[in-house]
Design a protein around this motif. Structure first.
Motif, PDB file in Angstrom:
ATOM      1  N   GLY A  13       0.698  -1.103   0.134  1.00 36.29           N
ATOM      2  CA  GLY A  13       0.055   0.053   0.056  1.00 36.29           C
ATOM      3  C   GLY A  13       0.843   1.260  -0.050  1.00 36.29           C
ATOM      4  N   LYS A  14       1.935   1.344  -0.586  1.00 35.83           N
ATOM      5  CA  LYS A  14       2.847   2.606  -0.657  1.00 35.83           C
ATOM      6  C   LYS A  14       2.270   3.634  -1.638  1.00 35.83           C
ATOM      7  CE  LYS A  14       6.302  -0.064  -2.438  1.00 35.83           C
ATOM      8  NZ  LYS A  14       5.718  -1.408  -2.294  1.00 35.83           N
ATOM      9  N   GLU A  15       1.568   3.432  -2.509  1.00 38.66           N
ATOM     10  CA  GLU A  15       0.880   4.409  -3.096  1.00 38.66           C
ATOM     11  C   GLU A  15      -0.316   4.958  -2.222  1.00 38.66           C
ATOM     12  OE1 GLU A  15      -1.940   5.373  -7.174  1.00 38.66           O
ATOM     13  OE2 GLU A  15      -1.131   3.391  -7.058  1.00 38.66           O
ATOM     14  N   ILE A  16      -0.765   4.102  -1.451  1.00 33.02           N
ATOM     15  CA  ILE A  16      -2.000   4.716  -0.597  1.00 33.02           C
ATOM     16  C   ILE A  16      -1.670   5.536   0.178  1.00 33.02           C
ATOM     17  CG2 ILE A  16      -3.453   4.000   1.205  1.00 33.02           C
ATOM     18  CD1 ILE A  16      -4.256   1.491  -0.492  1.00 33.02           C
ATOM     19  N   LEU A  17       0.005   5.406   0.822  1.00 29.60           N
ATOM     20  CA  LEU A  17       0.257   6.341   1.823  1.00 29.60           C
ATOM     21  C   LEU A  17       0.901   7.393   1.194  1.00 29.60           C
ATOM     22  CD1 LEU A  17       2.559   4.233   4.326  1.00 29.60           C
ATOM     23  CD2 LEU A  17       0.308   4.914   4.379  1.00 29.60           C
ATOM     24  N   ALA A  18       1.156   7.346  -0.227  1.00 29.68           N
ATOM     25  CA  ALA A  18       1.404   8.509  -0.938  1.00 29.68           C
ATOM     26  C   ALA A  18       0.516   9.809  -1.081  1.00 29.68           C
ATOM     27  CB  ALA A  18       2.200   8.200  -2.325  1.00 29.68           C
ATOM     28  N   ARG A  19      -0.726   9.029  -1.300  1.00 27.03           N
ATOM     29  CA  ARG A  19      -1.815   9.549  -1.674  1.00 27.03           C
ATOM     30  C   ARG A  19      -2.613  10.448  -0.505  1.00 27.03           C
ATOM     31  NH1 ARG A  19      -4.372   9.349  -6.741  1.00 27.03           N
ATOM     32  NH2 ARG A  19      -3.560   7.938  -8.172  1.00 27.03           N
ATOM     33  N   LEU A  20      -2.350   9.716   0.603  1.00 27.09           N
ATOM     34  CA  LEU A  20      -2.681  10.299   1.931  1.00 27.09           C
ATOM     35  C   LEU A  20      -1.875  11.361   2.252  1.00 27.09           C
ATOM     36  CD1 LEU A  20      -4.376  10.091   4.446  1.00 27.09           C
ATOM     37  CD2 LEU A  20      -2.856   8.586   5.394  1.00 27.09           C
ATOM     38  N   ILE A  21      -0.355  11.326   2.023  1.00 25.54           N
ATOM     39  CA  ILE A  21       0.308  12.500   2.235  1.00 25.54           C
ATOM     40  C   ILE A  21      -0.037  13.741   1.399  1.00 25.54           C
ATOM     41  CG2 ILE A  21       2.564  13.278   1.958  1.00 25.54           C
ATOM     42  CD1 ILE A  21       3.592  10.265   2.404  1.00 25.54           C
ATOM     43  N   HIS A  22      -0.394  13.298   0.117  1.00 26.98           N
ATOM     44  CA  HIS A  22      -0.819  14.365  -0.579  1.00 26.98           C
ATOM     45  C   HIS A  22      -2.146  15.214  -0.087  1.00 26.98           C
ATOM     46  CE1 HIS A  22      -1.780  16.852  -4.327  1.00 26.98           C
ATOM     47  NE2 HIS A  22      -2.802  16.205  -4.443  1.00 26.98           N
ATOM     48  N   LYS A  23      -2.966  14.388   0.291  1.00 29.44           N
ATOM     49  CA  LYS A  23      -4.450  14.874   0.823  1.00 29.44           C
ATOM     50  C   LYS A  23      -4.303  15.633   1.902  1.00 29.44           C
ATOM     51  CE  LYS A  23      -8.767  13.076   2.568  1.00 29.44           C
ATOM     52  NZ  LYS A  23      -9.615  12.013   2.871  1.00 29.44           N
TER      53      LYS A  23
ATOM     54  N   ALA B 143       8.749   9.089  -2.969  1.00 21.55           N
ATOM     55  CA  ALA B 143       9.229   7.769  -3.824  1.00 21.55           C
ATOM     56  C   ALA B 143       9.169   6.490  -3.130  1.00 21.55           C
ATOM     57  CB  ALA B 143      10.837   8.107  -4.072  1.00 21.55           C
ATOM     58  N   ALA B 144       8.837   5.383  -4.003  1.00 17.33           N
ATOM     59  CA  ALA B 144       8.369   4.156  -3.320  1.00 17.33           C
ATOM     60  C   ALA B 144       9.344   3.211  -4.002  1.00 17.33           C
ATOM     61  CB  ALA B 144       7.055   4.001  -3.375  1.00 17.33           C
ATOM     62  N   THR B 145       9.801   2.070  -3.295  1.00 23.14           N
ATOM     63  CA  THR B 145      10.237   0.836  -3.621  1.00 23.14           C
ATOM     64  C   THR B 145      10.134  -0.114  -2.796  1.00 23.14           C
ATOM     65  OG1 THR B 145      12.358   0.202  -4.523  1.00 23.14           O
ATOM     66  CG2 THR B 145      12.674   1.626  -2.634  1.00 23.14           C
ATOM     67  N   ASN B 146      10.132  -1.145  -3.353  1.00 19.76           N
ATOM     68  CA  ASN B 146      10.391  -2.535  -2.593  1.00 19.76           C
ATOM     69  C   ASN B 146      11.922  -3.291  -2.637  1.00 19.76           C
ATOM     70  OD1 ASN B 146      10.500  -3.671  -5.109  1.00 19.76           O
ATOM     71  ND2 ASN B 146       8.462  -4.669  -5.099  1.00 19.76           N
ATOM     72  N   ILE B 147      12.658  -2.580  -2.983  1.00 20.25           N
ATOM     73  CA  ILE B 147      14.173  -3.150  -3.259  1.00 20.25           C
ATOM     74  C   ILE B 147      14.820  -2.972  -1.924  1.00 20.25           C
ATOM     75  CG2 ILE B 147      14.314  -2.958  -5.448  1.00 20.25           C
ATOM     76  CD1 ILE B 147      16.197  -0.945  -5.229  1.00 20.25           C
ATOM     77  N   ASP B 148      16.024  -3.658  -1.522  1.00 19.62           N
ATOM     78  CA  ASP B 148      16.611  -3.404  -0.392  1.00 19.62           C
ATOM     79  C   ASP B 148      17.767  -2.183  -1.066  1.00 19.62           C
ATOM     80  OD1 ASP B 148      18.753  -3.225   1.426  1.00 19.62           O
ATOM     81  OD2 ASP B 148      18.673  -5.601   1.849  1.00 19.62           O
ATOM     82  N   ILE B 149      17.328  -1.114  -0.420  1.00 16.65           N
ATOM     83  CA  ILE B 149      18.105   0.107  -0.709  1.00 16.65           C
ATOM     84  C   ILE B 149      19.464   0.220  -0.605  1.00 16.65           C
ATOM     85  CG2 ILE B 149      18.424   2.710  -0.399  1.00 16.65           C
ATOM     86  CD1 ILE B 149      16.572   2.255  -2.416  1.00 16.65           C
TER      87      ILE B 149
END
Length: 478
Positions: free
Chosen positions: A179-189, A284-290
């Motif tokens: 749900g990374k996009e959901i958090l991004a949209r919540l931040i924007h809202k 920015a969102a990612t599922n990799i080990d940065i």
């Protein structure tokens, strides 16, 4: 003994202490005061714990951040609101990292203070209510909503409430489907840019050349087929919020250009000579080990530090299973409305199977299970699939589809295509049975066109139960 909430005010200015005490006592709060960090620490070492602590940031000897750090050591559950006459982004971010619940800039309106206190004291007032499906659900769009019913997600929600108002990049880390996009949209809202555009680009879905033109735009003649100029996403999102999804997959050649944009907000279109300046908040969102990606030179370390002004790590669904009932309830309600059908109940056995399952696909997989149950209307089948796919202790995570997949000699692509065909054929058959072979209604329920449904019926050789026409079975391409 008074039942009124107890507020501790910590400030080195006597006039501010008197003002805050008067302001709070007018609303019948019990007020205690401390003129420095050490006095506040000594107070917290005693019982009872104040309901809320209003802590000034700028104090001599021991400042607010140092005091907050000590609070976290001796009383981790303390609810702290930072007060400051200086809006310093770095100090706000550090306060959030240390666990502050909110941040008010002096001078503040009384309504702002009232709102913060009401939010922090509200859970205590409702503590006697049954927690069965207790949780916070925040609507973001017709098909997106944020659910916080676990301590981890409630903490993330509180952090978002603070960081949304600080105009800095935020890095969202978590497994695929969390749900990374959901958090991004919540931040924007929740941000001051909420009335502006929210755009996103999936960096893993486009090749390097196409991704560059998508982000930065191009001028006529920049490449074959570029007949007229086209603005990129950064231009279109000026004054808004831009989500770079799967940023860890961005080619190295583009990472340097992105870093330049983050540093000074300037870039040029492909084939362009003029410089364009934009004001965009980047998430920015990612599922990799940065960390590993930086070590292997897959991701630029300087870009990471630019994006990492604040980081939100989203736990996988298996670590917050208490949210599953609430999530399933809302998913069923939304999907039933979308398919114009009545929602289905969940039996205790079904819910228990969902709680035992490990959900390697996280929210995305949970949504697919709910959708499959709604379409097939076969709870026994769903329980069987979940039980079969539930891995044994120590076994690697396996999704429902992979756990029930037969061995196939044609390779991974052929296997996936075969499984897709099987699931699609079964879903179509079930829907046709439910609609008594009313193909128009079935197409609506399946959310495909009538023509597409007719094609699928022919493709899979599906016949109505009363059909007397015999036809040779056709082999299916796997």
């Amino acid at each position: 003994m008074s039942t009124q909430p107890n507020i501790l005010v910590v400030d080195d200015e006597p006039s501010m202490l008197r003002y805050m005490q008067t302001l709070l006592e007018m609303d019948e709060y019990r007020v205690e005061t401390a003129s420095n960090g050490m006095d506040a620490i000594r107070r917290l070492e005693q019982a009872p714990l104040p309901d809320v602590i209003l802590l000034d940031l700028l104090m001599p000897n021991m400042d607010g951040l140092q005091t907050l750090a000590r609070f976290r050591e001796i009383r981790p559950s303390a609810k702290v609101v930072m007060l400051s006459c200086v809006s310093d982004t770095r100090k706000v971010v550090e306060a959030i990292r240390l666990g502050a619940q909110d941040y008010l800039t002096k001078p503040f309106h009384k309504t702002d203070l009232d709102s913060v206190l009401h939010r922090l004291l509200k859970p205590k007032e409702g503590a006697a209510k049954a927690p069965e499906l207790a949780g916070e659900v925040e609507e973001l769009s017709d098909d997106l909503y944020f659910v916080a019913a676990s301590p981890a997600m409630r903490q993330i929600r509180a952090q978002i409430g603070l960081v949304a108002n600080v105009d800095i990049p935020v890095l969202l880390l978590g497994e695929s489907g969390t749900g990374k996009e959901i958090l991004a949209r919540l931040i924007h809202k929740m941000s001051p840019r909420a009335h502006r555009s929210f755009l996103k680009v999936n960096c893993a879905a486009l090749p390097a050349d196409l991704l560059e033109s998508e982000l930065f735009g191009y001028e006529p003649g920049a490449f074959t087929g570029a007949e007229r100029s086209k603005p990129g996403k950064f231009e279109l999102c000026n004054k808004g919020t831009f989500l770079l999804d799967e940023v860890g997959e961005m080619p190295n050649s583009l990472q340097a250009k992105l870093l330049h944009v983050l540093q000074d907000g300037k870039f040029s279109r492909l084939g362009g000579r003029s410089t364009i300046k934009v004001d965009v908040r980047v998430l920015a969102a990612t599922n990799i080990d940065i960390t590993e990606a930086i070590a292997t030179k897959q991701f630029r370390e300087d870009l990471y530090y630019r994006l990492n002004a604040f980081t939100l790590r989203i736990p996988p669904l298996r670590e917050r299973k208490e949210e599953i009932p609430l999530l399933m309830k809302h998913m069923m309600s939304r999907m039933a409305e979308s398919y114009a059908t009545s929602p289905l109940p969940y039996s205790p056995e079904f819910m228990e199977a969902c709680q035992r399952y490990h959900w390697p696909g996280n929210l995305r997989e949970l949504g697919n299970v709910v959708k499959r149950y709604l379409v097939l209307r076969d709870e026994g089948l769903m329980i069987s699939e979940l039980t079969t796919a539930t891995r044994e202790v120590g076994a690697p995570p396996v999704s429902i589809e992979a756990a029930s997949a037969p061995e196939h000699p044609g390779g991974l692509k052929s296997l996936v295509r075969g499984l897709k065909d099987q699931a699609e054929e079964e879903a179509i058959k079930r829907t046709l049975e439910q609609t008594h072979w009313n193909r128009k209604n079935a197409a609506i329920m399946l959310n495909i066109s009538y023509k597409a449904l007719l094609y699928k019926i022919r493709q899979y050789g599906i016949e109505a139960p009363n059909s007397t026409k015999s036809r040779p079975s056709k082999p299916r391409l796997m």
